[in-house]
Design a protein around this motif. Sequence first.
Motif, PDB file in Angstrom:
ATOM      1  N   LEU A  16       0.875  -1.177   0.000  1.00  0.00           N
ATOM      2  CA  LEU A  16       0.000   0.000   0.000  1.00  0.00           C
ATOM      3  C   LEU A  16       0.910   1.225   0.000  1.00  0.00           C
ATOM      4  CD1 LEU A  16      -2.905   1.104   0.247  1.00  0.00           C
ATOM      5  CD2 LEU A  16      -2.641   1.004   2.723  1.00  0.00           C
ATOM      6  N   ILE A  17       0.824   2.014  -1.065  1.00  0.00           N
ATOM      7  CA  ILE A  17       1.779   3.114  -1.236  1.00  0.00           C
ATOM      8  C   ILE A  17       1.073   4.458  -1.341  1.00  0.00           C
ATOM      9  CG2 ILE A  17       3.617   4.046  -2.682  1.00  0.00           C
ATOM     10  CD1 ILE A  17       4.086   1.272  -3.764  1.00  0.00           C
ATOM     11  N   VAL A  18       1.492   5.394  -0.506  1.00  0.00           N
ATOM     12  CA  VAL A  18       1.046   6.774  -0.664  1.00  0.00           C
ATOM     13  C   VAL A  18       2.163   7.539  -1.363  1.00  0.00           C
ATOM     14  CG1 VAL A  18       0.798   8.926   0.612  1.00  0.00           C
ATOM     15  CG2 VAL A  18      -0.604   6.958   1.229  1.00  0.00           C
ATOM     16  N   SER A  19       1.822   8.274  -2.400  1.00  0.00           N
ATOM     17  CA  SER A  19       2.835   9.078  -3.066  1.00  0.00           C
ATOM     18  C   SER A  19       2.199  10.315  -3.670  1.00  0.00           C
ATOM     19  CB  SER A  19       3.530   8.267  -4.157  1.00  0.00           C
ATOM     20  OG  SER A  19       4.405   9.110  -4.876  1.00  0.00           O
ATOM     21  N   SER A  20       2.967  11.404  -3.661  1.00  0.00           N
ATOM     22  CA  SER A  20       2.486  12.626  -4.290  1.00  0.00           C
ATOM     23  C   SER A  20       2.930  12.700  -5.734  1.00  0.00           C
ATOM     24  CB  SER A  20       3.004  13.849  -3.528  1.00  0.00           C
ATOM     25  OG  SER A  20       2.420  13.864  -2.255  1.00  0.00           O
ATOM     26  N   GLU A  21       3.726  11.706  -6.160  1.00  0.00           N
ATOM     27  CA  GLU A  21       4.172  11.693  -7.547  1.00  0.00           C
ATOM     28  C   GLU A  21       3.309  10.712  -8.329  1.00  0.00           C
ATOM     29  OE1 GLU A  21       8.388  11.155  -8.100  1.00  0.00           O
ATOM     30  OE2 GLU A  21       8.711  11.967  -6.108  1.00  0.00           O
ATOM     31  N   LEU A  22       2.443  11.239  -9.139  1.00  0.00           N
ATOM     32  CA  LEU A  22       1.547  10.362  -9.893  1.00  0.00           C
ATOM     33  C   LEU A  22       2.293   9.389 -10.799  1.00  0.00           C
ATOM     34  CD1 LEU A  22      -1.668  12.260 -10.928  1.00  0.00           C
ATOM     35  CD2 LEU A  22      -1.351  10.348  -9.361  1.00  0.00           C
ATOM     36  N   PRO A  23       3.333   9.850 -11.492  1.00  0.00           N
ATOM     37  CA  PRO A  23       4.041   8.893 -12.353  1.00  0.00           C
ATOM     38  C   PRO A  23       4.541   7.687 -11.558  1.00  0.00           C
ATOM     39  CG  PRO A  23       4.741  11.124 -12.836  1.00  0.00           C
ATOM     40  CD  PRO A  23       3.863  11.213 -11.636  1.00  0.00           C
ATOM     41  N   GLU A  24       4.946   7.950 -10.312  1.00  0.00           N
ATOM     42  CA  GLU A  24       5.430   6.870  -9.470  1.00  0.00           C
ATOM     43  C   GLU A  24       4.333   5.836  -9.227  1.00  0.00           C
ATOM     44  OE1 GLU A  24       8.201   7.523  -6.306  1.00  0.00           O
ATOM     45  OE2 GLU A  24       6.640   7.112  -4.838  1.00  0.00           O
ATOM     46  N   LEU A  25       3.157   6.319  -8.846  1.00  0.00           N
ATOM     47  CA  LEU A  25       2.047   5.401  -8.590  1.00  0.00           C
ATOM     48  C   LEU A  25       1.639   4.686  -9.878  1.00  0.00           C
ATOM     49  CD1 LEU A  25      -0.214   7.456  -6.147  1.00  0.00           C
ATOM     50  CD2 LEU A  25       1.354   5.600  -5.614  1.00  0.00           C
ATOM     51  N   MET A  26       1.646   5.440 -10.981  1.00  0.00           N
ATOM     52  CA  MET A  26       1.218   4.837 -12.241  1.00  0.00           C
ATOM     53  C   MET A  26       2.208   3.788 -12.713  1.00  0.00           C
ATOM     54  SD  MET A  26      -0.309   8.312 -13.914  1.00  0.00           S
ATOM     55  CE  MET A  26      -0.452   7.672 -15.542  1.00  0.00           C
ATOM     56  N   THR A  27       3.478   3.969 -12.345  1.00  0.00           N
ATOM     57  CA  THR A  27       4.494   2.985 -12.706  1.00  0.00           C
ATOM     58  C   THR A  27       4.345   1.716 -11.878  1.00  0.00           C
ATOM     59  OG1 THR A  27       6.010   4.781 -13.169  1.00  0.00           O
ATOM     60  CG2 THR A  27       6.986   2.614 -12.908  1.00  0.00           C
ATOM     61  N   LEU A  28       4.076   1.928 -10.587  1.00  0.00           N
ATOM     62  CA  LEU A  28       4.157   0.808  -9.650  1.00  0.00           C
ATOM     63  C   LEU A  28       2.854   0.045  -9.456  1.00  0.00           C
ATOM     64  CD1 LEU A  28       6.253   2.159  -6.642  1.00  0.00           C
ATOM     65  CD2 LEU A  28       6.764   0.157  -8.030  1.00  0.00           C
ATOM     66  N   CYS A  29       1.734   0.764  -9.465  1.00  0.00           N
ATOM     67  CA  CYS A  29       0.532   0.188  -8.862  1.00  0.00           C
ATOM     68  C   CYS A  29      -0.323  -0.630  -9.820  1.00  0.00           C
ATOM     69  CB  CYS A  29      -0.320   1.297  -8.258  1.00  0.00           C
ATOM     70  SG  CYS A  29       0.536   2.162  -6.962  1.00  0.00           S
ATOM     71  N   ASP A  30      -1.072  -1.543  -9.238  1.00  0.00           N
ATOM     72  CA  ASP A  30      -2.095  -2.268  -9.972  1.00  0.00           C
ATOM     73  C   ASP A  30      -3.402  -1.496  -9.917  1.00  0.00           C
ATOM     74  OD1 ASP A  30      -0.525  -4.741 -10.447  1.00  0.00           O
ATOM     75  OD2 ASP A  30      -0.510  -4.772  -8.260  1.00  0.00           O
ATOM     76  N   ARG A  31      -3.534  -0.707  -8.875  1.00  0.00           N
ATOM     77  CA  ARG A  31      -4.785  -0.004  -8.639  1.00  0.00           C
ATOM     78  C   ARG A  31      -4.448   1.262  -7.858  1.00  0.00           C
ATOM     79  NH1 ARG A  31      -8.829  -1.410  -4.702  1.00  0.00           N
ATOM     80  NH2 ARG A  31      -7.423  -2.994  -3.913  1.00  0.00           N
ATOM     81  N   ILE A  32      -5.092   2.357  -8.194  1.00  0.00           N
ATOM     82  CA  ILE A  32      -4.845   3.591  -7.455  1.00  0.00           C
ATOM     83  C   ILE A  32      -6.149   4.076  -6.840  1.00  0.00           C
ATOM     84  CG2 ILE A  32      -4.162   6.026  -7.624  1.00  0.00           C
ATOM     85  CD1 ILE A  32      -2.239   5.262  -9.837  1.00  0.00           C
ATOM     86  N   LEU A  33      -6.107   4.266  -5.530  1.00  0.00           N
ATOM     87  CA  LEU A  33      -7.248   4.867  -4.848  1.00  0.00           C
ATOM     88  C   LEU A  33      -6.985   6.361  -4.775  1.00  0.00           C
ATOM     89  CD1 LEU A  33      -7.435   2.335  -1.884  1.00  0.00           C
ATOM     90  CD2 LEU A  33      -8.847   2.338  -3.953  1.00  0.00           C
ATOM     91  N   VAL A  34      -7.994   7.159  -5.043  1.00  0.00           N
ATOM     92  CA  VAL A  34      -7.797   8.601  -4.984  1.00  0.00           C
ATOM     93  C   VAL A  34      -8.486   9.122  -3.734  1.00  0.00           C
ATOM     94  CG1 VAL A  34      -8.021  10.778  -6.203  1.00  0.00           C
ATOM     95  CG2 VAL A  34      -7.814   8.649  -7.490  1.00  0.00           C
TER      96      VAL A  34
END
Lengths: 509, 329
Positions: free
Chosen positions: A455-473
């Motif tokens: 479970l990752i919190v990040s302020s860098e969207l590219p980071e989440l988009m690179t890593l995640c299977d699913r993003i909760l907003v």
Amino acid sequence: MPQNILTVSELKKHFGGVRALDGVSFSLTRGETHALVGENGAGKSTLIKTLSGAFPFDSGDIVLDDAPYRPDSPHEAKARGLQVVHQEFNLLNHLSVAENISIEAMPRTRFGILDRAEMNRRARAALDAIGLGDIDVRATVQSLGIAHRQLVEIARALQSDSSILILDEPTATLTERETKRLFDIVADIKSRGVTVVFVTHHLNEVFAICDRVTIFRNGKTIATEVIAETTPAAVVRHMVGRELATERNTYQNRDISGKCALSTHNLKVASNPHPEGLDIAVHYGEIVGIAGLVGAGRTEFLRGIFAADPIVSGHLARNGTPMVFRSPRDAISAGIAFVTEDRKEEGLILDMPISANVSLANMASVSGHGLMRFGLERQRAEDHRAKLQIKCGSVSDAASSMSGGNQQKVVLAKWLARTPEVLILDEPTRGVDVGAKAEIYGILRKLAQEGAGLLIVSSELPELMTLCDRILVMANHRIVGSVSRDDFTEEHILKLAYGQNGTEEGTIA
Amino acid sequence: MTDHTTNTPNEGISMHRVIERIGIHNISLLVALVGLLVIFGVLRGDVFFSTRNLLNIGMGVAILGVLAISQTGVIVSGGLDISVGSIVGLTTVATAMTIQATDMAGLGLLAGIVIGGLAGLVNGLLITYGRINAVIVTLGTMAIFRGVAFILSNGQSISIFNDSFRWIGTGRILGLPAPIWVLIAVAIGFYTFMHKSIVGRNYYAIGGNPIVARLSGLKIPNYRVAIYVVSGVMAGVGGILLAARTGSGQPISGSDGLELEAITAAFLGGCAMQGGRGTVVGALLGVAIIGVLNNGMILTAVPTFYQMLAKGTLLILAVFLAEYRLNKN
């Protein structure tokens, strides 16, 4: 022909055997916005500290405004028109915003008493000038979020008339929206003829606002390029001295049919104004991201899960079994690990050796009958050092001796030593350079492949988009949307994040 | 086992490694100690280096050593215990009263240790759960424990006639006085505890950064309470040694700046105000310096008032040097 305001030639600075600066040469032309980029430990921070008079250099020349420049103190640097907004905050937390802004020249009344009205008025003007109308100048700094503190610090630096303003990783703590705001501020400063030096790890920012970029590697300046004539890929090549694989394309969608590793049910922390709390679920093998603006309640939520802060109501479940954590210790026993936002304050014991930091959460594995087994501890630390490619002199060196990216890897090593089933990360790559970032992504992916839920919190969207299977907003302590990998676009996620505040045009369907 | 992965250039520089092993700080303490020995040796070499005088110094620092070592543990954890002198006084009274009532040495020992531990528990609970600053709590209990000692004894000295108990303070093994053996045992025990055990390591972590320690799964309240209990028990041991040596329990004993000397020794030994630093060996060297200084000042007939001046100066100097070292990094 543009005029140089600052010229640095062959600057060198050694700390003991460490060559922090090993031949740095570059120049600033008057009124330009100049980026300094390079991996952590490449020498940018040392250069800034040298320029700001925090410590002297060993050899080389600096010419500022056609006169030799060798500052003995930060005071002298300021007098010569050079201001630095440091990466670490230099605000006094218990004082008000206005007091902080005026700290160097407090206005006085005729009787020599502090003129509070004038002080507040000046602070107001300083904040308004950079579009910070929403900050109350009488509020204490500690009541502000980290992002606002950064902007206050910039407002303070602009108080004195400087010809060169150095911003040391100003966006590290900012969300996209606040970064945009900062860019507007930088553009405004530039239009007043101030030369802005911009230190950052984000190349998109460099290409968005800078005129030129100087690339550092291993204490040397590798190249200075005109932004209009180069590409991000070329800059990265200079930074790391090799090509980075384009990670995003090679990323495989994994089958995430595993059991639910962690779920929260109406979990409410003290700062959450909504009585219903939050519901999320993380499955084994899945990487779930939480996007949102600073202040959306993301960090607080993570801290609640880990019992770092108390939960007001609701509960969480591991493998479907409801659990109550009274302290981080309980959460750790349940197989959860938490990489905190602030590694210096909450991740590492800086005075202790690297090896001790690695074993901190997992003492049982490096001891027998209650006694430490130092050889084993050292061996474990060496294993992690090799596995995570941690760059350090020796694992018995203090954690404070490493650069930010390597410190972050040690924090990761500390938790990987426990082979956690659920890993929670808050801004896992803040202040980490491009190369180390890619390495950390690799580590996290491998962990998910091995079956852990992340479970990752990040302020860098590219980071989440690179890593995640699913993003909760998240917005204002609520989950306002869940986006699966196929639907990842920055626009879509940002709209969700802003939508709830009503600050963006249009509404979310 | 050799290590090929480190980058440290350590071939051939064995002297450098020896220095690193002992610690640059401990070496400077040794230099200071030798300096004092030379000074007092020159001034009163006739008496100073006599076996009798050296044993005197040893006897003089035995109790202080026990207290300085446990104080090091408290300071490493991020706390401070200035009530130890009063606990020593209280436990001499408790021990003496128990022996007077039962004539059993074992019960006397038990009383000293249990009462010391309870006093420490009070400190620990107030600091940890009352969330009151450690200096304030132990400043308060310093007066309270002393008061209890006076109330229990009615202000009187209580004599001890039990010979096996007295032996603890006056007996000898292999020519060394028993209290010195107690100090050696406590030092070895604490060295193992602080530098070799998980729990000791965790104290360094808690003192180094309590937030990180908590987030890494340490139950800090338990550790906090425990270290004050240990400090109390060690003050109890000090009280037992004192009662056995003087053959009496006196409510006033331990009030002559014992806590000041213990804290000074701990800081000389490398402790830092904010915790996370300090060593048992350093504390012992600090104790040796104070012991030699005390003895030397008496031999060279420095007036008592000036001795107090020197002790106070030494404490401030020790903390100043500790902070200076920290800031230099």
